[in-house]
Write an enzyme that holds these catalytic residues in place. Structure first.
Site, PDB file in Angstrom:
ATOM      1  N   ASP A 185      -5.232   3.268  -1.431  1.00 37.66           N
ATOM      2  CA  ASP A 185      -6.295   3.500  -0.455  1.00 37.66           C
ATOM      3  C   ASP A 185      -6.957   4.851  -0.684  1.00 37.66           C
ATOM      4  O   ASP A 185      -6.392   5.895  -0.346  1.00 37.66           O
ATOM      5  CB  ASP A 185      -5.713   3.446   0.962  1.00 37.66           C
ATOM      6  CG  ASP A 185      -5.318   2.036   1.361  1.00 37.66           C
ATOM      7  OD1 ASP A 185      -6.195   1.163   1.381  1.00 37.66           O
ATOM      8  OD2 ASP A 185      -4.126   1.813   1.651  1.00 37.66           O
TER       9      ASP A 185
ATOM     10  N   SER B 130       0.829  -1.203   0.000  1.00 37.51           N
ATOM     11  CA  SER B 130       0.000   0.000   0.000  1.00 37.51           C
ATOM     12  C   SER B 130       0.864   1.253   0.000  1.00 37.51           C
ATOM     13  O   SER B 130       1.696   1.452   0.885  1.00 37.51           O
ATOM     14  CB  SER B 130      -0.895   0.009   1.236  1.00 37.51           C
ATOM     15  OG  SER B 130      -1.494   1.271   1.365  1.00 37.51           O
TER      16      SER B 130
ATOM     17  N   ASP C 171      -6.140  -6.947   5.076  1.00 36.53           N
ATOM     18  CA  ASP C 171      -5.568  -5.596   4.994  1.00 36.53           C
ATOM     19  C   ASP C 171      -5.478  -4.971   6.377  1.00 36.53           C
ATOM     20  O   ASP C 171      -6.489  -4.754   7.040  1.00 36.53           O
ATOM     21  CB  ASP C 171      -6.469  -4.748   4.083  1.00 36.53           C
ATOM     22  CG  ASP C 171      -5.924  -3.347   3.841  1.00 36.53           C
ATOM     23  OD1 ASP C 171      -4.773  -3.075   4.228  1.00 36.53           O
ATOM     24  OD2 ASP C 171      -6.668  -2.533   3.251  1.00 36.53           O
TER      25      ASP C 171
ATOM     26  N   MET D 137     -12.413   3.526   0.521  1.00 36.86           N
ATOM     27  CA  MET D 137     -13.017   3.773   1.833  1.00 36.86           C
ATOM     28  C   MET D 137     -13.782   5.079   1.730  1.00 36.86           C
ATOM     29  O   MET D 137     -13.338   6.137   2.212  1.00 36.86           O
ATOM     30  CB  MET D 137     -11.924   3.831   2.911  1.00 36.86           C
ATOM     31  CG  MET D 137     -11.376   2.449   3.254  1.00 36.86           C
ATOM     32  SD  MET D 137      -9.769   2.533   4.057  1.00 36.86           S
ATOM     33  CE  MET D 137      -8.704   2.650   2.630  1.00 36.86           C
TER      34      MET D 137
ATOM     35  N   HIS E 229      -8.628   0.300  -3.127  1.00 32.42           N
ATOM     36  CA  HIS E 229      -9.473   0.035  -1.961  1.00 32.42           C
ATOM     37  C   HIS E 229     -10.195   1.336  -1.606  1.00 32.42           C
ATOM     38  O   HIS E 229      -9.575   2.288  -1.138  1.00 32.42           O
ATOM     39  CB  HIS E 229      -8.562  -0.451  -0.814  1.00 32.42           C
ATOM     40  CG  HIS E 229      -9.263  -0.649   0.480  1.00 32.42           C
ATOM     41  ND1 HIS E 229      -8.591  -0.751   1.684  1.00 32.42           N
ATOM     42  CD2 HIS E 229     -10.580  -0.783   0.797  1.00 32.42           C
ATOM     43  CE1 HIS E 229      -9.461  -0.922   2.662  1.00 32.42           C
ATOM     44  NE2 HIS E 229     -10.670  -0.946   2.155  1.00 32.42           N
TER      45      HIS E 229
ATOM     46  N   MET F  45      -9.598   7.442   0.467  1.00 34.19           N
ATOM     47  CA  MET F  45     -10.367   7.803   1.675  1.00 34.19           C
ATOM     48  C   MET F  45     -11.052   9.132   1.446  1.00 34.19           C
ATOM     49  O   MET F  45     -10.452  10.050   0.871  1.00 34.19           O
ATOM     50  CB  MET F  45      -9.433   7.917   2.881  1.00 34.19           C
ATOM     51  CG  MET F  45      -8.651   6.659   3.173  1.00 34.19           C
ATOM     52  SD  MET F  45      -7.693   6.840   4.688  1.00 34.19           S
ATOM     53  CE  MET F  45      -6.676   5.354   4.594  1.00 34.19           C
TER      54      MET F  45
ATOM     55  N   HIS G  82      -1.481  -1.423  -3.939  1.00 31.90           N
ATOM     56  CA  HIS G  82      -2.725  -1.156  -3.201  1.00 31.90           C
ATOM     57  C   HIS G  82      -2.866   0.354  -3.021  1.00 31.90           C
ATOM     58  O   HIS G  82      -1.964   1.019  -2.499  1.00 31.90           O
ATOM     59  CB  HIS G  82      -2.624  -1.861  -1.853  1.00 31.90           C
ATOM     60  CG  HIS G  82      -3.871  -1.874  -1.042  1.00 31.90           C
ATOM     61  ND1 HIS G  82      -4.825  -2.870  -1.136  1.00 31.90           N
ATOM     62  CD2 HIS G  82      -4.308  -1.021  -0.087  1.00 31.90           C
ATOM     63  CE1 HIS G  82      -5.803  -2.626  -0.276  1.00 31.90           C
ATOM     64  NE2 HIS G  82      -5.515  -1.514   0.378  1.00 31.90           N
TER      65      HIS G  82
ATOM     66  N   MET H  54     -10.865  -6.503   6.519  1.00 32.08           N
ATOM     67  CA  MET H  54     -10.047  -5.530   7.244  1.00 32.08           C
ATOM     68  C   MET H  54      -9.573  -6.173   8.537  1.00 32.08           C
ATOM     69  O   MET H  54     -10.382  -6.659   9.329  1.00 32.08           O
ATOM     70  CB  MET H  54     -10.864  -4.267   7.585  1.00 32.08           C
ATOM     71  CG  MET H  54     -11.174  -3.334   6.429  1.00 32.08           C
ATOM     72  SD  MET H  54      -9.772  -2.652   5.511  1.00 32.08           S
ATOM     73  CE  MET H  54      -8.704  -1.990   6.770  1.00 32.08           C
TER      74      MET H  54
HETATM   75  C1  DX5 Z   1      -5.969   1.105   6.198  1.00 28.12           C
HETATM   76  C2  DX5 Z   1      -5.632   0.771   4.778  1.00 28.12           C
HETATM   77  C3  DX5 Z   1      -4.492  -0.157   4.603  1.00 28.12           C
HETATM   78  C4  DX5 Z   1      -3.183   0.359   5.106  1.00 28.12           C
HETATM   79  C5  DX5 Z   1      -2.399  -0.821   5.590  1.00 28.12           C
HETATM   80  O1  DX5 Z   1      -7.201   1.682   6.272  1.00 28.12           O
HETATM   81  O2  DX5 Z   1      -6.749   0.168   4.144  1.00 28.12           O
HETATM   82  O3  DX5 Z   1      -4.369  -0.592   3.258  1.00 28.12           O
HETATM   83  O4  DX5 Z   1      -2.431   1.026   4.126  1.00 28.12           O
HETATM   84  O5  DX5 Z   1      -1.291  -0.323   6.244  1.00 28.12           O
HETATM   85  P1  DX5 Z   1      -0.587  -1.122   7.425  1.00 28.12           P
HETATM   86  O6  DX5 Z   1       0.051  -2.332   6.803  1.00 28.12           O
HETATM   87  O7  DX5 Z   1       0.368  -0.129   7.941  1.00 28.12           O
HETATM   88  O8  DX5 Z   1      -1.641  -1.506   8.429  1.00 28.12           O
HETATM   89 ZN    ZN Z   2      -6.393  -0.750   2.154  1.00 23.54          ZN
END
Ligand code: DX5
Ligand code: ZN
Length: 224
Positions: free
Chosen positions: A38, A11, A178, A71, A69, A40, A36, A140
């Protein structure tokens, strides 16, 4: 000896956004399988990251599949633009829309593979009726929204449950986990049925990324 493939999706959230191009190159050179990304929105989770524009700009920098991903609330609104920007996989949260089945259909209609993600508080059986169309289920293993959190061990049971349903029904979805994944828990996750590990902090902390992924594989397969 491995009987099942274990794939890695580092990620970019674990890296430095001001050096996104270099971080994407680092991920590519590590031998990882996906990047990956993310997304948000500051509503579904408190933090804000990036959207389609960032993904489009980063797309030419690597050949790896973009594993996006999302969110964000009402992900249906951004699915077309994320796909158009170059997402190969779009995973949306079960909790973020009243129309999760339609979202997965929409992702397919826009030419990407479709995943459904569940937060720690959501039981795995919530996604049962989606398993026939989902390409991925993302469990998650921390609360969504931040990198660097501590892994929640009880999430492993959800992966076992999904793996069992998959086997009993002949489904072909892949299971992604994740959050908080590293050398200390990769073995339990893999044995439970996880196919893809999203890794942020542990990946970017490792000075030798290729060596780290090798170690993760060895640890998963119980060779060390
Ligand atoms: C958290 C993200 C993850 C995050 C994982 O909400 O969805 O993908 O980047 O990071 P680590 O491995 O640091 O938990
Ligand atoms: Zn993620």
């Amino acid at each position: 000896m491995s009987v099942r493939n274990l794939l890695f999706s580092p990620s970019i959230l674990g890296g430095n956004f001001s050096k996104a191009k270099e971080e994407a190159e680092t991920i590519s050179q590590s031998g990882a399988d996906y990047i990956h990304l993310d997304v948000m929105d500051g509503h579904f989770v408190p933090e804000l990251t990036f959207g389609a524009k960032f993904i489009r700009d980063l797309r030419p920098e690597t050949d790896l599949v973009f594993d996006v991903h999302v969110m964000a609330e009402k992900p249906e609104n951004m699915i077309p633009s994320l796909c158009d920007a170059g997402a190969g996989i779009v995973t949306v949260h079960y909790e973020a829309t009243e129309h999760i089945y339609r979202c997965l259909d929409l992702i397919h209609e826009n030419g990407a593979e479709a995943g459904v993600a569940i937060c720690p508080g959501t039981p795995a059986y919530a996604v049962t009726s989606l398993l026939e169309i989902a390409d991925y289920v993302l469990v998650m293993t921390v609360n969504p929204g931040w990198g660097g959190q501590r892994f929640i061990p009880s999430m492993i049971e959800k992966i076992e449950y999904l793996d069992k349903l998959r086997e009993e029904n002949g489904y072909s979805f892949r299971i992604q986990a994740d959050g908080g994944i590293g050398l200390d828990n990769i073995g339990s996750l893999y044995r439970a049925g996880m196919d893809i590990a999203a890794i942020g902090t542990s990946f970017f902390r490792a000075s030798d990324k290729v060596g780290f992924l090798d170690e993760m594989l060895e640890s998963a397969e119980g060779r060390n």
